[in-house]
Design a protein around this motif. Sequence first.
Motif, PDB file in Angstrom:
ATOM      1  N   PRO A  75       0.853  -1.193   0.000  1.00  8.43           N
ATOM      2  CA  PRO A  75       0.000   0.000   0.000  1.00  8.43           C
ATOM      3  C   PRO A  75       0.890   1.243   0.000  1.00  8.43           C
ATOM      4  N   GLY A  76       0.425   2.277  -0.674  1.00  5.90           N
ATOM      5  CA  GLY A  76       1.088   3.583  -0.633  1.00  5.90           C
ATOM      6  C   GLY A  76       0.299   4.457   0.321  1.00  5.90           C
ATOM      7  N   LEU A  77       0.897   4.855   1.412  1.00  4.57           N
ATOM      8  CA  LEU A  77       0.203   5.605   2.462  1.00  4.57           C
ATOM      9  C   LEU A  77       0.647   7.058   2.446  1.00  4.57           C
ATOM     10  N   ARG A  78      -0.280   7.971   2.172  1.00  4.38           N
ATOM     11  CA  ARG A  78       0.003   9.410   2.134  1.00  4.38           C
ATOM     12  C   ARG A  78       0.115   9.903   3.567  1.00  4.38           C
ATOM     13  N   VAL A  79       1.187  10.617   3.864  1.00  3.45           N
ATOM     14  CA  VAL A  79       1.398  11.172   5.204  1.00  3.45           C
ATOM     15  C   VAL A  79       1.607  12.674   5.117  1.00  3.45           C
ATOM     16  N   THR A  80       1.498  13.333   6.249  1.00  6.73           N
ATOM     17  CA  THR A  80       1.872  14.732   6.374  1.00  6.73           C
ATOM     18  C   THR A  80       3.063  14.795   7.316  1.00  6.73           C
ATOM     19  N   GLY A  81       3.997  15.703   7.041  1.00  6.44           N
ATOM     20  CA  GLY A  81       5.197  15.792   7.866  1.00  6.44           C
ATOM     21  C   GLY A  81       6.048  14.552   7.748  1.00  6.44           C
ATOM     22  N   ILE A  82       6.418  14.208   6.522  1.00  4.53           N
ATOM     23  CA  ILE A  82       7.077  12.924   6.268  1.00  4.53           C
ATOM     24  C   ILE A  82       8.405  12.761   7.004  1.00  4.53           C
ATOM     25  N   VAL A  83       9.178  13.819   7.138  1.00  3.16           N
ATOM     26  CA  VAL A  83      10.464  13.705   7.835  1.00  3.16           C
ATOM     27  C   VAL A  83      10.227  13.362   9.301  1.00  3.16           C
ATOM     28  N   GLU A  84       9.273  14.052   9.921  1.00  2.00           N
ATOM     29  CA  GLU A  84       8.948  13.779  11.319  1.00  2.00           C
ATOM     30  C   GLU A  84       8.332  12.390  11.475  1.00  2.00           C
ATOM     31  N   TYR A  85       7.516  11.992  10.497  1.00  2.00           N
ATOM     32  CA  TYR A  85       6.898  10.665  10.555  1.00  2.00           C
ATOM     33  C   TYR A  85       7.961   9.574  10.434  1.00  2.00           C
ATOM     34  N   ALA A  86       8.932   9.780   9.557  1.00  2.00           N
ATOM     35  CA  ALA A  86      10.037   8.823   9.430  1.00  2.00           C
ATOM     36  C   ALA A  86      10.805   8.729  10.745  1.00  2.00           C
ATOM     37  N   ALA A  87      11.046   9.873  11.384  1.00  2.26           N
ATOM     38  CA  ALA A  87      11.755   9.872  12.667  1.00  2.26           C
ATOM     39  C   ALA A  87      10.949   9.123  13.723  1.00  2.26           C
ATOM     40  N   ARG A  88       9.617   9.255  13.690  1.00  3.80           N
ATOM     41  CA  ARG A  88       8.756   8.529  14.628  1.00  3.80           C
ATOM     42  C   ARG A  88       8.952   7.025  14.462  1.00  3.80           C
ATOM     43  N   LEU A  89       8.932   6.555  13.209  1.00  4.25           N
ATOM     44  CA  LEU A  89       9.110   5.131  12.971  1.00  4.25           C
ATOM     45  C   LEU A  89      10.486   4.662  13.428  1.00  4.25           C
ATOM     46  N   GLU A  90      11.517   5.438  13.108  1.00  5.39           N
ATOM     47  CA  GLU A  90      12.873   5.063  13.529  1.00  5.39           C
ATOM     48  C   GLU A  90      12.982   5.019  15.049  1.00  5.39           C
ATOM     49  N   ALA A  91      12.300   5.926  15.749  1.00  2.71           N
ATOM     50  CA  ALA A  91      12.314   5.920  17.211  1.00  2.71           C
ATOM     51  C   ALA A  91      11.663   4.653  17.771  1.00  2.71           C
ATOM     52  N   HIS A  92      10.800   4.021  16.975  1.00  2.00           N
ATOM     53  CA  HIS A  92      10.188   2.748  17.363  1.00  2.00           C
ATOM     54  C   HIS A  92      10.993   1.557  16.844  1.00  2.00           C
ATOM     55  N   GLY A  93      12.185   1.810  16.334  1.00  2.00           N
ATOM     56  CA  GLY A  93      13.050   0.732  15.870  1.00  2.00           C
ATOM     57  C   GLY A  93      12.755   0.236  14.465  1.00  2.00           C
ATOM     58  N   VAL A  94      11.976   0.988  13.706  1.00  2.00           N
ATOM     59  CA  VAL A  94      11.628   0.580  12.350  1.00  2.00           C
ATOM     60  C   VAL A  94      12.690   1.094  11.389  1.00  2.00           C
ATOM     61  N   GLU A  95      13.212   0.207  10.567  1.00  2.00           N
ATOM     62  CA  GLU A  95      14.193   0.595   9.550  1.00  2.00           C
ATOM     63  C   GLU A  95      13.452   1.182   8.356  1.00  2.00           C
ATOM     64  N   ILE A  96      13.886   2.353   7.922  1.00  2.00           N
ATOM     65  CA  ILE A  96      13.268   2.979   6.758  1.00  2.00           C
ATOM     66  C   ILE A  96      14.302   3.139   5.650  1.00  2.00           C
ATOM     67  N   THR A  97      13.805   3.170   4.407  1.00  2.00           N
ATOM     68  CA  THR A  97      14.656   3.357   3.234  1.00  2.00           C
ATOM     69  C   THR A  97      14.054   4.474   2.397  1.00  2.00           C
ATOM     70  N   TRP A  98      14.775   5.600   2.321  1.00  2.00           N
ATOM     71  CA  TRP A  98      14.312   6.722   1.506  1.00  2.00           C
ATOM     72  C   TRP A  98      14.474   6.388   0.034  1.00  2.00           C
ATOM     73  N   ASP A  99      13.562   6.891  -0.797  1.00  2.00           N
ATOM     74  CA  ASP A  99      13.594   6.652  -2.231  1.00  2.00           C
ATOM     75  C   ASP A  99      13.188   7.945  -2.931  1.00  2.00           C
ATOM     76  N   GLY A 100      14.065   8.492  -3.754  1.00  2.00           N
ATOM     77  CA  GLY A 100      13.801   9.745  -4.442  1.00  2.00           C
ATOM     78  C   GLY A 100      13.369   9.576  -5.886  1.00  2.00           C
ATOM     79  N   ASP A 101      12.873   8.402  -6.260  1.00  2.00           N
ATOM     80  CA  ASP A 101      12.574   8.124  -7.668  1.00  2.00           C
ATOM     81  C   ASP A 101      11.167   8.499  -8.126  1.00  2.00           C
ATOM     82  N   LEU A 102      10.334   9.070  -7.268  1.00  2.00           N
ATOM     83  CA  LEU A 102       8.985   9.463  -7.679  1.00  2.00           C
ATOM     84  C   LEU A 102       8.934  10.984  -7.769  1.00  2.00           C
ATOM     85  N   PRO A 103       8.970  11.533  -8.976  1.00  2.00           N
ATOM     86  CA  PRO A 103       8.990  12.992  -9.131  1.00  2.00           C
ATOM     87  C   PRO A 103       7.827  13.664  -8.399  1.00  2.00           C
TER      88      PRO A 103
END
Length: 128
Positions: A75-103
Amino acid sequence: MTASVGLAAVDHVQLAAPPGSENALRAFYTGALGMTEIAKPPVLATRGGCWFAAGPVQLHLGIEQDFRPAKKAHPGLRVTGIVEYAARLEAHGVEITWDGDLPGHRRFYAQDPAGNRLEFLEPDTDAG
C-alpha cells in the motif's frame, strides 16, 4: 455508465500476516504508525488478524496459514510531515529506506513485523 455509478474511494487495503503475529502487528500499527485498532465483525474475528484505521485509511491484516510477504506489492500511504513521521518510525526501531525516484514526492519504504512492504509518501511542495 452514468455519473452516479462508479468507484468512489478505496475502502481498505488487506495485507496478510502469519498465524500468531497479531500482538506484534498491534504494537507496530498502533505504536509506530499511530493507527487505532478497530473491531472486526464477530463473524470475521474468529479468523484471527486485526484491523486498523487512521482517519479515512483502513488496513486489514488477515491471517494466512502459508504466509509469505510480497516483495513488490504494497500500500502507498500518504502522510503529512514525512520527515517527522520517518523519525517517529525510527524511534520505534523501524528501519526505513528513503527513495527519491517518484517525481514531485518525498517517500520512504518500511516493513511491518510480518515483512509486508509499506510505502509512505508526501507531495514535495518544494518540487515546483
